[in-house]
Design an enzyme around this catalytic site. Structure first.
Site, PDB file in Angstrom:
ATOM      1  N   SER A 120       0.911  -1.087   0.102  1.00 37.70           N
ATOM      2  CA  SER A 120       0.133  -0.083   0.000  1.00 37.70           C
ATOM      3  C   SER A 120       0.994   1.274  -0.167  1.00 37.70           C
ATOM      4  O   SER A 120       1.528   1.479  -0.963  1.00 37.70           O
ATOM      5  CB  SER A 120      -0.860  -0.110   1.007  1.00 37.70           C
ATOM      6  OG  SER A 120      -1.886   0.719   1.083  1.00 37.70           O
ATOM      7  N   ASP A 244      -9.983  -4.861  -4.945  1.00 39.40           N
ATOM      8  CA  ASP A 244      -9.437  -3.952  -4.074  1.00 39.40           C
ATOM      9  C   ASP A 244     -10.293  -2.500  -4.201  1.00 39.40           C
ATOM     10  O   ASP A 244     -10.273  -1.956  -5.036  1.00 39.40           O
ATOM     11  CB  ASP A 244      -7.933  -3.478  -4.496  1.00 39.40           C
ATOM     12  CG  ASP A 244      -7.100  -2.781  -3.347  1.00 39.40           C
ATOM     13  OD1 ASP A 244      -7.697  -2.105  -2.645  1.00 39.40           O
ATOM     14  OD2 ASP A 244      -5.743  -2.877  -3.306  1.00 39.40           O
ATOM     15  N   HIS A 272      -7.793  -5.001  -0.613  1.00 45.39           N
ATOM     16  CA  HIS A 272      -6.687  -4.709  -0.633  1.00 45.39           C
ATOM     17  C   HIS A 272      -5.994  -5.399   0.498  1.00 45.39           C
ATOM     18  O   HIS A 272      -4.665  -5.471  -0.140  1.00 45.39           O
ATOM     19  CB  HIS A 272      -6.939  -3.257   0.311  1.00 45.39           C
ATOM     20  CG  HIS A 272      -5.598  -2.185   0.196  1.00 45.39           C
ATOM     21  ND1 HIS A 272      -5.205  -1.974  -0.911  1.00 45.39           N
ATOM     22  CD2 HIS A 272      -5.231  -1.647   1.249  1.00 45.39           C
ATOM     23  CE1 HIS A 272      -4.174  -1.334  -0.419  1.00 45.39           C
ATOM     24  NE2 HIS A 272      -4.139  -1.051   0.741  1.00 45.39           N
TER      25      HIS A 272
END
Length: 291
Positions: A120, A244, A272
Protein backbone atom coordinates in the site's frame (compact mmCIF):
# COMPACT_ATOMS: atom_id res chain seq x y z
CA UNK A 1 13.57 0.40 30.10
CA UNK A 2 16.92 -1.27 29.50
CA UNK A 3 19.02 0.02 26.59
CA UNK A 4 21.88 -2.02 25.16
CA UNK A 5 24.42 -0.35 22.91
CA UNK A 6 25.84 -2.75 20.33
CA UNK A 7 29.55 -2.56 19.54
CA UNK A 8 29.68 0.86 21.17
CA UNK A 9 27.76 2.42 18.28
CA UNK A 10 25.01 4.82 19.35
CA UNK A 11 23.27 4.93 15.97
CA UNK A 12 22.24 1.30 16.00
CA UNK A 13 21.12 -0.11 19.30
CA UNK A 14 18.68 -2.50 20.91
CA UNK A 15 15.98 -1.98 23.50
CA UNK A 16 14.29 -4.69 25.50
CA UNK A 17 10.55 -4.32 26.05
CA UNK A 18 8.45 -6.11 28.62
CA UNK A 19 5.01 -6.61 27.15
CA UNK A 20 2.42 -8.86 28.83
CA UNK A 21 5.19 -10.77 30.57
CA UNK A 22 7.17 -11.43 27.38
CA UNK A 23 10.63 -10.00 26.66
CA UNK A 24 10.81 -8.42 23.20
CA UNK A 25 14.05 -7.08 21.73
CA UNK A 26 14.22 -4.88 18.67
CA UNK A 27 16.82 -2.80 16.92
CA UNK A 28 16.59 0.97 16.62
CA UNK A 29 18.20 2.85 13.75
CA UNK A 30 18.81 6.59 13.96
CA UNK A 31 17.49 8.57 11.00
CA UNK A 32 19.26 11.59 9.56
CA UNK A 33 17.23 13.96 11.75
CA UNK A 34 17.76 11.87 14.90
CA UNK A 35 14.41 10.05 14.80
CA UNK A 36 14.70 6.51 16.16
CA UNK A 37 13.26 3.99 13.69
CA UNK A 38 12.27 0.62 15.10
CA UNK A 39 13.30 -2.46 13.12
CA UNK A 40 12.42 -6.07 13.80
CA UNK A 41 15.44 -8.00 12.52
CA UNK A 42 14.93 -11.76 12.77
CA UNK A 43 16.53 -14.75 11.10
CA UNK A 44 19.42 -15.13 8.68
CA UNK A 45 19.93 -15.61 4.98
CA UNK A 46 18.84 -13.17 2.28
CA UNK A 47 17.18 -10.13 3.87
CA UNK A 48 13.62 -9.20 2.97
CA UNK A 49 12.77 -5.62 3.95
CA UNK A 50 9.04 -5.22 4.61
CA UNK A 51 7.35 -1.80 4.42
CA UNK A 52 3.88 -1.69 5.89
CA UNK A 53 0.74 0.12 4.81
CA UNK A 54 -1.08 3.14 6.23
CA UNK A 55 -1.73 3.29 9.15
CA UNK A 56 -0.47 -0.04 10.57
CA UNK A 57 3.06 -1.16 11.47
CA UNK A 58 5.39 -4.03 10.61
CA UNK A 59 3.35 -6.46 12.71
CA UNK A 60 0.80 -6.58 9.89
CA UNK A 61 3.24 -9.00 8.22
CA UNK A 62 3.08 -11.55 11.04
CA UNK A 63 2.08 -14.41 8.76
CA UNK A 64 4.58 -13.47 6.05
CA UNK A 65 7.35 -13.23 8.65
CA UNK A 66 6.66 -16.79 9.80
CA UNK A 67 6.75 -18.07 6.22
CA UNK A 68 10.00 -16.22 5.47
CA UNK A 69 11.71 -17.51 8.60
CA UNK A 70 10.57 -21.06 7.87
CA UNK A 71 12.08 -20.74 4.38
CA UNK A 72 15.43 -19.48 5.71
CA UNK A 73 15.16 -15.75 4.99
CA UNK A 74 16.01 -12.79 7.22
CA UNK A 75 12.95 -10.68 8.06
CA UNK A 76 13.53 -6.93 8.32
CA UNK A 77 10.27 -5.30 9.43
CA UNK A 78 10.36 -1.52 9.66
CA UNK A 79 7.98 0.71 11.63
CA UNK A 80 7.86 4.11 9.93
CA UNK A 81 8.34 7.24 12.00
CA UNK A 82 5.05 7.86 13.78
CA UNK A 83 4.06 4.17 13.69
CA UNK A 84 4.52 1.16 15.91
CA UNK A 85 7.51 1.50 18.25
CA UNK A 86 9.32 4.21 16.24
CA UNK A 87 9.60 7.80 17.41
CA UNK A 88 6.84 10.14 16.30
CA UNK A 89 8.38 13.53 15.44
CA UNK A 90 6.25 16.47 14.36
CA UNK A 91 7.39 16.31 10.72
CA UNK A 92 8.98 14.10 8.09
CA UNK A 93 6.01 12.12 6.77
CA UNK A 94 6.60 12.81 3.09
CA UNK A 95 7.85 9.93 0.94
CA UNK A 96 11.34 11.37 0.51
CA UNK A 97 11.99 11.59 4.25
CA UNK A 98 10.53 8.17 4.97
CA UNK A 99 12.59 6.74 2.10
CA UNK A 100 15.65 8.33 3.70
CA UNK A 101 14.73 6.52 6.92
CA UNK A 102 14.65 3.23 4.99
CA UNK A 103 18.04 4.07 3.47
CA UNK A 104 19.48 4.48 6.97
CA UNK A 105 18.02 1.12 7.99
CA UNK A 106 19.52 -0.64 4.97
CA UNK A 107 22.86 1.16 5.31
CA UNK A 108 23.34 0.76 9.05
CA UNK A 109 22.32 -2.90 9.01
CA UNK A 110 24.75 -3.34 6.08
CA UNK A 111 22.14 -5.15 4.00
CA UNK A 112 23.07 -6.45 0.56
CA UNK A 113 21.15 -8.33 -2.12
CA UNK A 114 17.95 -7.51 -0.24
CA UNK A 115 14.42 -7.94 -1.50
CA UNK A 116 12.20 -4.92 -0.82
CA UNK A 117 8.46 -5.37 -0.30
CA UNK A 118 6.16 -2.37 -0.09
CA UNK A 119 2.50 -2.79 0.83
CA UNK A 120 0.00 0.00 0.00
CA UNK A 121 1.66 3.28 1.08
CA UNK A 122 4.78 1.18 1.59
CA UNK A 123 4.80 0.59 -2.15
CA UNK A 124 5.11 4.31 -2.77
CA UNK A 125 7.86 4.60 -0.16
CA UNK A 126 9.72 1.61 -1.66
CA UNK A 127 9.60 3.22 -5.09
CA UNK A 128 10.78 6.57 -3.71
CA UNK A 129 13.65 4.77 -1.95
CA UNK A 130 14.83 3.21 -5.22
CA UNK A 131 14.41 6.46 -7.14
CA UNK A 132 16.29 8.56 -4.57
CA UNK A 133 18.88 6.11 -3.25
CA UNK A 134 19.42 3.62 -6.06
CA UNK A 135 19.20 -0.15 -6.30
CA UNK A 136 22.76 -1.23 -5.49
CA UNK A 137 21.61 -3.02 -2.32
CA UNK A 138 18.26 -4.27 -3.67
CA UNK A 139 17.90 -7.29 -5.94
CA UNK A 140 14.10 -7.56 -6.22
CA UNK A 141 11.03 -5.40 -5.60
CA UNK A 142 7.57 -6.57 -4.57
CA UNK A 143 4.69 -4.09 -4.76
CA UNK A 144 1.66 -5.45 -2.90
CA UNK A 145 -1.55 -3.45 -3.25
CA UNK A 146 0.74 -0.48 -3.79
CA UNK A 147 -0.71 3.03 -3.50
CA UNK A 148 1.14 3.96 -6.67
CA UNK A 149 1.85 5.49 -9.07
CA UNK A 150 -0.76 7.92 -7.68
CA UNK A 151 -3.29 7.36 -4.89
CA UNK A 152 -5.76 10.06 -5.87
CA UNK A 153 -7.51 11.03 -9.08
CA UNK A 154 -6.14 13.82 -11.24
CA UNK A 155 -5.92 14.81 -14.90
CA UNK A 156 -5.00 11.77 -16.97
CA UNK A 157 -5.48 9.46 -13.98
CA UNK A 158 -9.15 8.70 -13.18
CA UNK A 159 -8.41 5.95 -10.64
CA UNK A 160 -8.69 5.79 -6.87
CA UNK A 161 -10.12 8.25 -4.37
CA UNK A 162 -10.60 11.92 -5.09
CA UNK A 163 -8.52 14.41 -3.14
CA UNK A 164 -11.74 15.56 -1.45
CA UNK A 165 -12.42 12.02 -0.25
CA UNK A 166 -8.96 11.83 1.32
CA UNK A 167 -9.56 15.25 2.91
CA UNK A 168 -12.76 13.84 4.42
CA UNK A 169 -10.76 10.88 5.75
CA UNK A 170 -8.30 13.30 7.33
CA UNK A 171 -11.15 15.32 8.86
CA UNK A 172 -12.63 12.12 10.29
CA UNK A 173 -9.21 11.28 11.73
CA UNK A 174 -9.08 14.62 13.52
CA UNK A 175 -12.63 14.13 14.83
CA UNK A 176 -12.69 10.45 15.85
CA UNK A 177 -9.65 8.46 14.74
CA UNK A 178 -10.76 5.05 16.12
CA UNK A 179 -14.11 5.36 14.31
CA UNK A 180 -12.35 6.37 11.08
CA UNK A 181 -10.09 3.34 11.35
CA UNK A 182 -13.04 1.05 11.94
CA UNK A 183 -14.72 2.39 8.79
CA UNK A 184 -11.52 2.09 6.78
CA UNK A 185 -11.16 -1.49 7.99
CA UNK A 186 -14.55 -2.37 6.52
CA UNK A 187 -13.28 -1.76 2.96
CA UNK A 188 -9.82 -3.22 3.57
CA UNK A 189 -10.62 -6.90 3.16
CA UNK A 190 -12.76 -8.83 0.71
CA UNK A 191 -12.90 -12.08 2.66
CA UNK A 192 -14.54 -12.60 6.04
CA UNK A 193 -12.07 -12.87 8.91
CA UNK A 194 -12.58 -13.74 12.55
CA UNK A 195 -13.51 -10.97 14.96
CA UNK A 196 -10.29 -11.44 16.97
CA UNK A 197 -8.20 -11.13 13.80
CA UNK A 198 -9.99 -7.99 12.58
CA UNK A 199 -9.72 -6.48 16.06
CA UNK A 200 -5.99 -7.28 16.11
CA UNK A 201 -5.54 -5.57 12.75
CA UNK A 202 -7.55 -2.56 13.95
CA UNK A 203 -5.35 -2.31 17.04
CA UNK A 204 -2.22 -2.07 14.88
CA UNK A 205 -3.60 1.12 13.37
CA UNK A 206 -4.88 2.58 16.63
CA UNK A 207 -1.31 2.31 17.96
CA UNK A 208 -0.07 4.85 15.38
CA UNK A 209 0.40 8.51 16.27
CA UNK A 210 -2.50 10.71 15.25
CA UNK A 211 -0.32 13.37 13.63
CA UNK A 212 1.71 10.75 11.77
CA UNK A 213 -1.52 9.21 10.50
CA UNK A 214 -2.73 12.60 9.28
CA UNK A 215 0.51 13.82 7.73
CA UNK A 216 1.21 10.60 5.86
CA UNK A 217 -2.38 10.64 4.58
CA UNK A 218 -1.53 14.05 3.11
CA UNK A 219 1.51 12.47 1.45
CA UNK A 220 -0.70 9.69 0.09
CA UNK A 221 -3.04 12.32 -1.32
CA UNK A 222 -0.37 14.43 -2.99
CA UNK A 223 2.57 12.24 -4.09
CA UNK A 224 2.83 11.44 -7.82
CA UNK A 225 5.43 8.97 -9.12
CA UNK A 226 4.19 8.54 -12.69
CA UNK A 227 7.00 10.27 -14.55
CA UNK A 228 9.75 8.47 -12.62
CA UNK A 229 8.61 4.84 -12.73
CA UNK A 230 10.57 3.99 -15.92
CA UNK A 231 13.74 4.56 -13.86
CA UNK A 232 13.07 1.51 -11.68
CA UNK A 233 15.75 -1.00 -12.65
CA UNK A 234 15.14 -4.09 -10.52
CA UNK A 235 12.95 -7.09 -11.26
CA UNK A 236 9.49 -6.23 -9.95
CA UNK A 237 6.52 -8.35 -8.93
CA UNK A 238 3.18 -6.55 -8.60
CA UNK A 239 0.71 -8.35 -6.32
CA UNK A 240 -2.75 -6.80 -6.42
CA UNK A 241 -6.26 -7.79 -5.40
CA UNK A 242 -8.81 -7.71 -8.22
CA UNK A 243 -11.45 -6.54 -5.71
CA UNK A 244 -9.33 -3.85 -4.06
CA UNK A 245 -11.53 -0.95 -2.91
CA UNK A 246 -8.64 1.14 -1.55
CA UNK A 247 -6.15 0.92 -4.43
CA UNK A 248 -8.11 -0.24 -7.50
CA UNK A 249 -6.59 -2.87 -9.77
CA UNK A 250 -5.96 -0.18 -12.39
CA UNK A 251 -3.08 0.97 -10.16
CA UNK A 252 -1.32 -2.33 -10.85
CA UNK A 253 -1.91 -2.03 -14.58
CA UNK A 254 -0.50 1.50 -14.65
CA UNK A 255 2.59 0.41 -12.72
CA UNK A 256 3.17 -2.57 -14.98
CA UNK A 257 3.02 -0.35 -18.05
CA UNK A 258 5.64 2.02 -16.63
CA UNK A 259 8.09 -0.20 -14.71
CA UNK A 260 10.51 -2.17 -16.91
CA UNK A 261 10.92 -5.87 -16.08
CA UNK A 262 7.69 -6.01 -14.08
CA UNK A 263 4.75 -8.37 -14.05
CA UNK A 264 1.38 -8.55 -12.29
CA UNK A 265 0.16 -11.45 -10.19
CA UNK A 266 -3.60 -10.84 -9.83
CA UNK A 267 -5.29 -12.08 -6.67
CA UNK A 268 -8.81 -12.84 -7.82
CA UNK A 269 -10.39 -13.26 -4.37
CA UNK A 270 -8.62 -10.43 -2.55
CA UNK A 271 -9.45 -6.91 -1.63
CA UNK A 272 -6.73 -4.55 -0.47
CA UNK A 273 -5.53 -6.88 2.29
CA UNK A 274 -3.98 -9.60 0.13
CA UNK A 275 -1.67 -10.58 3.00
CA UNK A 276 -4.67 -12.03 4.83
CA UNK A 277 -7.42 -12.42 2.19
CA UNK A 278 -5.34 -14.99 0.29
CA UNK A 279 -2.60 -15.56 2.82
CA UNK A 280 -1.29 -18.90 1.56
CA UNK A 281 -1.23 -17.74 -2.05
CA UNK A 282 0.52 -14.52 -1.00
CA UNK A 283 3.21 -16.40 0.90
CA UNK A 284 3.70 -18.97 -1.86
CA UNK A 285 3.90 -16.25 -4.53
CA UNK A 286 6.39 -14.24 -2.48
CA UNK A 287 8.64 -17.22 -1.78
CA UNK A 288 8.58 -18.35 -5.42
CA UNK A 289 9.63 -14.85 -6.55
CA UNK A 290 12.47 -14.71 -4.03
CA UNK A 291 14.10 -17.94 -5.23
Amino acid sequence: MLIIYLNGVSLNYARIYYYMGVIQMGTFIQAVDGTQIYVEDVGSGQPVVMLHGWPANNNMFEYQKNALLDAGYRYIGVDYRGYGKSDAPASGYDYATMASDIDQVITQLELKDAALLGFSMGGGIALRYLLNHGSSKISKLILAGAAAPVFTQREGYPYGMTKDEVDDLIADTRKDRPAMLEGFGKIFFEQEHSEPLTQWFHNLSVAASSHGTILSAIALRDEDLRDELPQIDVETLIIHGKKDKVCPFEFAEEMQKAIPNSRIEPFEESGHGTVLDEREKFNDTLLAFLK
